[in-house]
Design an enzyme around this catalytic site. Structure first.
Site, PDB file in Angstrom:
ATOM      1  CE  LYS A  91      -0.712  -7.023  -2.093  1.00 51.25           C
ATOM      2  NZ  LYS A  91      -0.776  -6.869  -0.634  1.00 51.25           N
ATOM      3  CE  LYS A 130       2.037   0.592   1.541  1.00 53.64           C
ATOM      4  NZ  LYS A 130       2.314  -0.869   1.657  1.00 53.64           N
TER       5      LYS A 130
END
Length: 293
Positions: free
Chosen positions: A171, A239
């Protein structure tokens, strides 16, 4: 009937839980912010008062939470998942977290007799609503297969990446590409806008040429319309790029494009656009060029 404890009812989690309900699963929901479960309760979900309560009544626990610190709170506090988890249960975390945390969660779930899968998703808000998400999964292949019906109630595809932590690694690599592509799209659009081009025509060129990308398809028309309603927020993109930067440092992989994209999204966050869609990075470029894209 399989009972799902679903924790995290944000942009992605709420429609994912709704799809589980529509596919006939019993779902107990918990969210740290009150009120987000209301629509799911109307669809037939039950409310859990804590992660512990959600885990205690569940055959499978699904979590999708914003960041590492929030995940740690939900799993490890006195009313957390690990305190309520029974042996033989499966925990699926679809958050985007560091591979190190994914491996620690896997070890701690295993110590309580459970199985853990790090299973982040791609497909954005629209995919969560439509049930067309792709899951990239780290953990036991047998556990993945045993929970295939749970995954396919929320998505269209499961890609087993390897051992625990590999889903999280996939991811972060994926989202590095997303952030770089989004920044490249916006920078090219800024050049075209400053050059006085007709922007819908330029976007057609991008989508039909070598610069075509998923980001152009997903974000191009939103940027032209000034529509920054959230599919995936700028703050979450930043983030993920920060997590990717830490991971790449640990792996010894030079990532100059990731670092450039991270700096651009940091500028967007500093301007106050964090809670808008990641495409709001265009607003930073609009300030720089002195006109709308």
């Amino acid at each position: 009937m399989t009972t799902i404890g679903f924790i995290g009812l944000g942009t992605m989690g709420s429609p994912m839980a709704a799809n589980l309900l529509r596919k006939g699963f019993a779902v107990a929901v918990y969210n740290r912010t009150p009120g987000k479960a209301d629509e799911l309760l109307k669809l037939g979900a039950s409310a859990a008062s804590s992660p512990l309560e959600a885990a205690a009544q569940a055959d499978v626990v699904v979590t999708i939470i914003s960041n590492d610190s929030a995940v740690e709170e939900v799993y490890y506090n006195e009313q957390g998942i690990l305190a309520g988890l029974k042996p033989g249960r499966t925990v699926i975390d679809s958050s985007t977290i560091s591979p190190a945390l994914a491996k620690r969660l896997a070890a701690d779930v295993a110590a309580r007799g459970g199985s853990f899968l790090d299973a982040p998703v791609t497909g954005s808000k629209d995919g969560a609503i439509a049930g067309t998400l792709l899951f990239m999964v780290g953990g036991s292949k047998e556990t993945v297969e045993a929970n295939r019906d749970v995954f396919l109630a929320m998505g269209r595809e499961i890609v087993h990446m390897g051992e625990n932590g590999s889903g999280a690694t996939a991811k972060l690599g994926h989202n590095a590409i997303v952030g770089i592509n989004a920044a490249a799209l916006i920078e090219g659009m800024a050049i075209a806008a400053k050059g006085g081009l007709d922007m819908p025509s330029f976007l057609r060129v991008v989508q039909g040429g070598g610069a075509a990308s998923k980001q152009a398809d997903l974000k191009g028309s939103k940027i032209l319309a000034g529509d920054y309603s959230v599919q995936f927020s700028l703050a979450l993109m930043l983030k993920d790029l920060k997590l990717g930067s830490v991971l790449s440092d640990g792996l010894g992989v030079p990532t100059p494009m990731l670092e450039a994209a991270k700096s651009l999204f940091q500028a967007g966050q500093a301007k106050g656009y964090g809670e808008e869609d990641l495409a709001a990075l265009a607003r930073v470029y609009e300030e720089w060029i002195g006109r709308r894209i």
